[in-house]
Design a protein around this motif. Structure first.
Motif, PDB file in Angstrom:
ATOM      1  N   SER A 283      28.023  12.236  51.534  1.00  0.00           N
ATOM      2  CA  SER A 283      27.261  12.014  50.309  1.00  0.00           C
ATOM      3  C   SER A 283      27.960  11.019  49.391  1.00  0.00           C
ATOM      4  CB  SER A 283      27.081  13.343  49.572  1.00  0.00           C
ATOM      5  OG  SER A 283      26.637  13.120  48.253  1.00  0.00           O
TER       6      SER A 283
ATOM      7  N   ASP B 281      29.648  19.485  53.061  1.00  0.00           N
ATOM      8  CA  ASP B 281      29.485  19.035  51.671  1.00  0.00           C
ATOM      9  C   ASP B 281      29.346  20.224  50.721  1.00  0.00           C
ATOM     10  OD1 ASP B 281      29.722  16.311  52.013  1.00  0.00           O
ATOM     11  OD2 ASP B 281      27.565  15.960  52.256  1.00  0.00           O
TER      12      ASP B 281
ATOM     13  N   SER C 212      33.132  12.603  52.989  1.00  0.00           N
ATOM     14  CA  SER C 212      31.822  13.141  52.646  1.00  0.00           C
ATOM     15  C   SER C 212      30.700  12.264  53.185  1.00  0.00           C
ATOM     16  CB  SER C 212      31.693  13.248  51.124  1.00  0.00           C
ATOM     17  OG  SER C 212      30.374  13.590  50.764  1.00  0.00           O
TER      18      SER C 212
ATOM     19  N   GLY D 242      31.782  19.637  45.521  1.00  0.00           N
ATOM     20  CA  GLY D 242      30.761  19.825  46.543  1.00  0.00           C
ATOM     21  C   GLY D 242      29.471  20.358  45.962  1.00  0.00           C
TER      22      GLY D 242
END
Length: 225
Positions: free
Chosen positions: A4, A75, A2, A45
């Motif tokens: 993030s 994501d 990811s 996500g």
């Protein structure tokens, strides 16, 4: 991997720990009834939302969920609100393929889906209320995308954090996601410690004291201090 850091934190958690954290904060906890359609699966996500409604006629537009997939990234989790309908599929194999090509992490649908074998072959996680072969063509149309939807009683807004696994579904409002992740991480760590003690021979009644599970000091610990 990811992009993030927030999603990486949630990827280390399950729906139960996130549900407990939401509960602790007085927010709607997780829910059941939405399960993986093939094999063990988990997905975390940011929500890209789709609202469906019965087809009312008129010129046909883009197929349901296609516009959402085209705006999603790696994501994203597509979240489809088909109002819990069990008589018509709201997601199928070509959508799974298109989402996989975009790098989408999975789909969570309040309804039923089809082409389960195709999703399995793609290793694309599909969470829903079950499967049915009936096509959406002529039966469903897209009412919204990017707007808040309802999934199994939970409100999901665009960008919320979605956690789905074999236990169920938890949804975290984006603006509270850091706070919920912190509390859920502490809950998971506490439960791992308790599990280690049980494996080492501790009495279950002591290890699983309700106050301890809630993160409160137990009477024994208060006495020890």
């Amino acid at each position: 991997m990811s992009r993030s850091p927030l999603l990486e934190r949630y990827a280390a958690l399950d729906s139960a720990a996130v549900s407990d954290a939401l509960d602790q904060l007085g927010m709607p906890p997780g829910t059941g009834g939405i399960r993986p359609l093939w094999g063990p699966a988990a997905v975390v996500g940011f929500a890209v939302t789709v609202g469906l409604e019965p087809r009312t006629g008129g010129p046909a537009g883009a197929h349901i969920a296609t516009t959402a997939i085209e705006t999603a990234d790696d994501d994203s989790v597509i979240v489809v609100d088909n109002r819990g309908r069990m008589d018509v599929s709201c997601w199928g194999g070509i959508l799974s393929l298109g989402a996989t090509v975009r790098g989408v992490r999975g789909v969570v649908a309040d309804g039923v889906c089809r082409d389960v074998a195709e999703a399995r072959e793609l290793a694309f996680p599909v969470f829903s209320r079950g499967a049915a072969p009936v096509t959406a063509r002529g039966r469903l149309q897209q009412g919204s995308t990017g707007e808040p939807v309802r999934i199994a009683g939970l409100t999901v807004a665009q960008g919320d954090v979605v956690v789905a696994d074999e236990t169920g579904l938890a949804v975290v409002p984006r603006e509270r996601a850091e706070e919920v992740a912190r509390i859920a991480t502490a809950i998971a760590a506490r439960e791992r410690l308790i599990a280690d003690e049980v494996r080492a021979g501790a009495l279950l009644s002591q290890a699983m004291h309700d106050a301890r599970l809630a993160g409160e000091p137990t009477p024994e610990k208060e006495t020890a201090r």
